[in-house]
Design an enzyme around this catalytic site. Structure first.
Site: not given
Length: 323
Positions: A166, A267
């Site tokens: 991330s 995602d």
């Protein structure tokens, strides 16, 4: 500190709340845990170390068991959390590092960089760069110096890897850009990097992203960047978060020969990760890049749902990249 009655300045749910008096309430992230002489699951040893007093940078370092005189790769890892929450010392990050150290048989050092908004970007970028430079400064260092003995004794500096998830993957990308242009201490090279569910964004929608401007500006991918780097030139089109924007540094300059980009089917950041992979391939970069797309899973599933079969398989895939 009690937050009752305080006036909220910024709130990005379910992650963070910032009050007008400057108090920051972090609503997400897993609890901090202590290092261990021997992790019950993996047998990996860990300890916390000081990388730098000024600026204040610390880390948790992991050593797989039964190394003796063996030299192994090192993974320098940058945790996720939108640059504003989570920790290298948290339960989920410690579990991931233990598994990576064990499965890959590598020394791992997870960097505790300073968090926004108290320390806005680009501070985290500079902290992570300084930490990586500190790691490679151990190359050819005397064992009786003030260096960290686990690094000096066990690391093969021809096999230095970096990685992150991330926001940590965003950090890793920007480290690669800087390494490609500036180089590392002692002539050490980064052998490879993995970017897992990288946090990239931009003002122009790509593929399946919503084209509704008002909705886009309410997404955490947008609002978090505004919080953590309010002075960023270009906002969400700053090359540090939008590495494919026109005028960004060429991805042909990435400072490593091997790259693994991972995305997850559910995602929100998936399309950006795929676009990044494609632009790297087409950039003229001379390395080898691979894309791993895990269907049916969401952002950071290998950390947040760490005992699932897909999580364990993905951690093994990351570990197998480090050779």
């Amino acid at each position: 500190m009690d937050s009752k009655g305080k006036e909220v300045a910024t709130e990005i749910l379910p992650f963070i709340r910032v009050y007008k008096d400057g108090f920051v309430e972090r609503l997400a992230g897993s609890p901090v845990v202590l290092p261990s002489d021997s992790d019950p699951e993996t047998g990996v040893s860990s300890k916390d170390i000081i990388v730098s007093q000024n600026p204040p940078i610390s880390a948790r370092i992991y050593l797989p068991k039964h190394l003796r005189d063996q030299k192994v790769p090192i993974l320098v890892y940058f945790h996720g959390g939108g640059f504003c929450f989570e920790s290298a010392f948290s339960f989920v990050e410690t579990k991931l590092m233990n598994r990576l150290a064990c499965s890959a048989n590598v020394v791992v050092i997870s960097i505790e960089y300073r968090l926004a908004p108290e320390h806005p970007l680009p501070i985290a970028y500079d902290d992570c760069w300084a930490a990586l430079q500190w790691v490679v400064s151990h190359f050819n260092a005397d064992l009786d110096s003030d260096k960290e003995p686990w690094v000096s004794t066990y690391v093969d500096f021809s096999r230095v890897y970096i990685g992150g998830d991330s926001a940590g993957a965003n950090l890793a990308h920007n480290i690669l850009i800087r390494a490609g242009s500036e180089g590392l201490n002692n002539g050490v090279k980064i052998k490879g990097a993995f970017l897992t569910h990288p946090y990239f964004w931009g003002s122009s929608p790509v593929r399946s992203e919503t084209r509704d401007v008002e909705r886009r500006e309410k997404l955490a991918t947008y609002t978090i960047w505004q919080l953590v780097y309010p002075e960023a030139p270009g906002g969400v089109d700053n090359p540090m978060v939008n590495p494919t924007v026109p005028g960004a540094p060429s991805l042909a300059g990435l400072g490593c020969p091997r790259l693994l980009v991972s995305v997850a089917g559910k995602d929100l950041l998936r399309d950006r990760g795929i676009m990044y992979y494609n632009v790297v391939k087409e950039s003229g970069w001379e390395g080898e890049v691979e894309l791993v797309d895990v269907d049916g899973e969401d952002h950071a599933f290998h950390i947040l749902v760490h005992d699932s079969e897909n999580a364990k398989k993905h951690i093994q895939r990351l570990a197998s990249f480090i050779v």
